[in-house]
Design an enzyme around this catalytic site. Structure first.
Site, PDB file in Angstrom:
ATOM      1  N   LYS A  48      59.726  31.039 104.554  1.00 55.84           N
ATOM      2  CA  LYS A  48      59.511  30.929 106.008  1.00 55.84           C
ATOM      3  C   LYS A  48      60.771  30.381 106.683  1.00 55.84           C
ATOM      4  O   LYS A  48      61.666  29.875 105.994  1.00 55.84           O
ATOM      5  CB  LYS A  48      58.325  30.002 106.259  1.00 55.84           C
ATOM      6  N   TYR A  97      82.373  10.615 123.937  1.00 57.18           N
ATOM      7  CA  TYR A  97      81.398  10.275 124.991  1.00 57.18           C
ATOM      8  C   TYR A  97      80.864   8.857 124.804  1.00 57.18           C
ATOM      9  O   TYR A  97      80.584   8.424 123.680  1.00 57.18           O
ATOM     10  CB  TYR A  97      80.209  11.242 124.934  1.00 57.18           C
TER      11      TYR A  97
HETATM   12  C1  LIG Z   1      56.295  25.204 103.529  1.00 53.76           C
HETATM   13  C2  LIG Z   1      55.125  25.277 102.630  1.00 53.76           C
HETATM   14  C3  LIG Z   1      55.301  25.293 101.238  1.00 53.76           C
HETATM   15  C4  LIG Z   1      56.642  25.038 100.590  1.00 53.76           C
HETATM   16  O1  LIG Z   1      56.875  23.638 100.669  1.00 53.76           O
HETATM   17  P1  LIG Z   1      58.201  22.919 100.117  1.00 53.76           P
HETATM   18  O2  LIG Z   1      57.920  21.474 100.334  1.00 53.76           O
HETATM   19  O3  LIG Z   1      59.320  23.418 100.945  1.00 53.76           O
HETATM   20  O4  LIG Z   1      58.329  23.271  98.679  1.00 53.76           O
HETATM   21  C5  LIG Z   1      54.185  25.502 100.453  1.00 53.76           C
HETATM   22  N1  LIG Z   1      52.955  25.646 101.013  1.00 53.76           N
HETATM   23  C6  LIG Z   1      52.749  25.606 102.340  1.00 53.76           C
HETATM   24  C7  LIG Z   1      51.366  25.760 102.880  1.00 53.76           C
HETATM   25  C8  LIG Z   1      53.815  25.401 103.189  1.00 53.76           C
HETATM   26  O5  LIG Z   1      53.607  25.338 104.515  1.00 53.76           O
END
Ligand SMILES: *Cc1c(COP(=O)(O)O)cnc(C)c1O
Length: 377
Positions: free
Chosen positions: A44, A263
């Protein structure tokens, strides 16, 4: 490699190198650690900022057969990159999106009874039998059916004609070895996996894999660790680094003792000081929180092999670094400063940014030239 990239691409102000071989090696390591469970991959958010179109083929080549995305658009990108893989949409079914999911053979992870009713209706109407995942909440209180709602599906599961290909839950505290949430959630999910017997069950994210065999079930869903993030924050990082980030030095300049930098004039030179002005800033995902002031330390960059502290606030497009301690002429206009790599890790940067490594990755800017290494074998 750096030198040639620089010469070939003199207008690039920053070079983000993503090592696809390291990504594949990290996934294989996680796969070995989870045997006999299947190892999927969370891709994702553009594969955690690393580029879904390049990462998915590399992982598929390494043997990954199941990908997890958050949205339908991401499912589309994953499908283009992996024509034969299973693709699950973790955010579930949004209204009226059944047709789009079916067209790309992506499976929603159903997160509520409302979604389930709409999905069932869609499947009845169209005859689509591509299956769906279902999420059961065991302690996140985010997505998923309640345990009681899941139990109400028992007759449907027993009938055999249920349409579920996967049941998942998600750990809230997997990176905390001793959190009481872990045994509580694994206990609840064990009962759910019995209830959904015959259906692939999945609980562990990256850190969950390192909680032990009782957390593996039939499939694991690592994300962050594939991209080099430490899944065991209480121990040394078992993963290979994936990201190398360099940014161009635009100029070096000398400031007098007592001059201020940047800044807010938060940083005062305590000695005659030489600065390197580097072409990256918070608009590139180098968080403003990493700046320094009189009495507050910020992040460091590596120039000519040496760590140099950030001087003053991070601007939108620029970072100043104190290079007074470098040999004369070691840092010059046109050279590259290393922001991630040469021992500076994504986890280190997260510490200076006041966040977690996940946010460092998903914030990596779009102005860097992206260079991919490996991924052929
Ligand atoms: C993002 C996600 C993962 C992967 O998690 P990591 O901590 O990046 O390994 C797995 N399951 C779900 C439901 C997620 O949202």
């Amino acid at each position: 490699m750096t030198e040639t990239t620089t010469e070939l691409d003199p207008t690039a102000t920053g070079i983000l190198t993503i090592d696809l071989d390291a990504i594949a090696a990290n996934w294989r390591k996680l796969e070995k650690a989870s045997v006999p469970a299947e190892c999927g991959a969370a891709v994702k958010a553009d594969a955690y900022g690393c580029g879904i179109d390049r990462v998915v083929p590399a992982l598929a080549k390494a043997g990954c057969r199941t990908f997890f995305v958050a949205t339908v658009d991401e499912a589309h990108a994953a499908r283009t990159a992996a024509p034969d893989a299973a693709i699950y949409v973790l955010n579930g079914l949004s209204p009226h999106s059944g047709d789009t999911l079916a067209a790309i053979k992506a499976q929603p992870v159903i997160g509520s009874l409302d979604e389930l009713a709409e999905w069932d209706m869609f499947c009845r109407r169209t005859g689509w039998a591509g299956g769906a995942g279902v999420h059961v909440d065991t302690g996140m209180s985010r997505l998923g059916l309640s345990i009681a709602e899941a139990q109400s599906l028992a007759p449907r599961i027993a009938s055999g004609n249920h349409g579920f290909t996967l049941v998942i839950s998600h750990l809230a505290c997997a990176e905390q070895l001793n959190s009481p949430m872990n045994p509580k959630q694994v206990g609840a999910f064990r009962e759910i996996s019995h209830l959904f017997s015959g259906i692939t069950s999945s609980l562990a994210n990256s850190s969950g894999i390192y909680l032990g065999p009782s957390y593996m079930f039939d499939m694991v869903r690592p994300g962050a660790a594939i991209y080099g993030v430490n899944p065991t924050p209480e121990a040394a990082n078992p993963m290979l680094p994936v990201i190398d980030l360099k940014a161009r030095i635009i100029q070096t300049r000398d400031v007098a003792r007592g001059d201020t930098v940047g800044y807010g004039a938060t940083w005062t030179a305590r000695r005659p000081t030489r600065l390197a002005i580097i072409a990256a800033g918070y608009a590139d995902g180098y968080f403003r929180a990493a700046g320094s002031g009189d009495g507050t330390r910020g992040a460091e960059v590596v120039i000519a092999g040496q760590r140099c502290p950030v001087a003053g606030r991070i601007s939108m497009d620029l970072i100043a670094a104190d290079i007074t301690d470098l040999p004369e002429n070691a840092a010059r206009r046109g050279h590259l400063a290393t922001l991630i790599g040469e021992g500076l890790t994504v986890n280190d940067l997260a510490h200076h940014f006041g966040t977690i490594a996940y946010e460092v990755l998903t914030s990596l800017g779009r102005r860097y030239r992206r260079v991919y290494k490996g991924g052929e074998g």
